[in-house]
Design an enzyme around this catalytic site. Sequence first.
Site, PDB file in Angstrom:
ATOM      1  N   LYS A 156      28.463  -2.435  -5.637  1.00 53.77           N
ATOM      2  CA  LYS A 156      28.054  -3.842  -5.631  1.00 53.77           C
ATOM      3  C   LYS A 156      29.255  -4.709  -5.289  1.00 53.77           C
ATOM      4  CE  LYS A 156      28.881  -6.174  -8.933  1.00 53.77           C
ATOM      5  NZ  LYS A 156      30.045  -7.077  -9.249  1.00 53.77           N
ATOM      6  N   ASP A 167      24.265  -6.890 -14.837  1.00 48.62           N
ATOM      7  CA  ASP A 167      24.136  -6.526 -13.421  1.00 48.62           C
ATOM      8  C   ASP A 167      23.182  -5.357 -13.185  1.00 48.62           C
ATOM      9  OD1 ASP A 167      25.895  -8.491 -12.714  1.00 48.62           O
ATOM     10  OD2 ASP A 167      27.571  -7.153 -12.269  1.00 48.62           O
TER      11      ASP A 167
END
Length: 270
Positions: free
Chosen positions: A10, A130
């Site tokens: 990410k 997340d």
Amino acid sequence: MRLTETAYAKINLALHVRKRREDGYHELETLFAFVDCGDVLTARRADEDRLTTVGPFATALDNPFDNIVMQALSALPRPDGLDVTLEKNLPVAAGLGGGSADAGALFRMVRNAFGLPGDWRERAARLGADVPACVDSDMHIGLGTGAQRIEVENDMAGMAVLLVNPLVPVPTGPVFKAWDGIDQGPLPDGSARTIAREGRNDLRAPAIEICPQIATVLDALQATDPWMQEMSGSGATCFALYESAEIRDSAAQKLGLDHSDWWQMKGFLR
């Protein structure tokens, strides 16, 4: 039955910190993007859940029972256990959402093998802010703590990416604590390219205070003439985006010669 999932790295193409919430978290606006490489999880059905960690950064995860992959396994009901091997290719505490990406890959693995419960997003969010984004692993805007999503025009898919880390771990907590608390405004409107170009990472300055090597990495990436370069998340990994794989590969080769002690990984935006 053998299951395989990539835990896509990410990166935050922009990360605006708006305010501190009463629950201690920070109100964020971020443009999540994912690179087509990262850690790799493989699994087979078993009588009970097990986790084995291998790879270049396996030693950083010295307690498998405290690993977020095991926590993800415990969070998901299934008729059978899974014997999981985690190939840890991403550095830890690096701003790449490595643990969250691992949990996201595990959720996809369970979805493919058994299906997910209807409240899977809530279960994922309890593991980390997340994690829901990493289950999806697609470009989108994250709000709140990052768990709320807004669709965005992804006009950056396929762009060449170079990830670079000076191999200095930077824990997230101290970086947020060092943020100056000044709200610099929301994400810009527009497509992903516009937001990435006009946005910013509000955690870059406090992260550099804690880890000055981040500034050195950013300067080195800027010298390779990328489309853009920035720090991801709370650091210390930085990324550069290029219009072609050839330009990226040339930059990677130069940085590898000049800074052989830095970690790097090449990929493409999903």
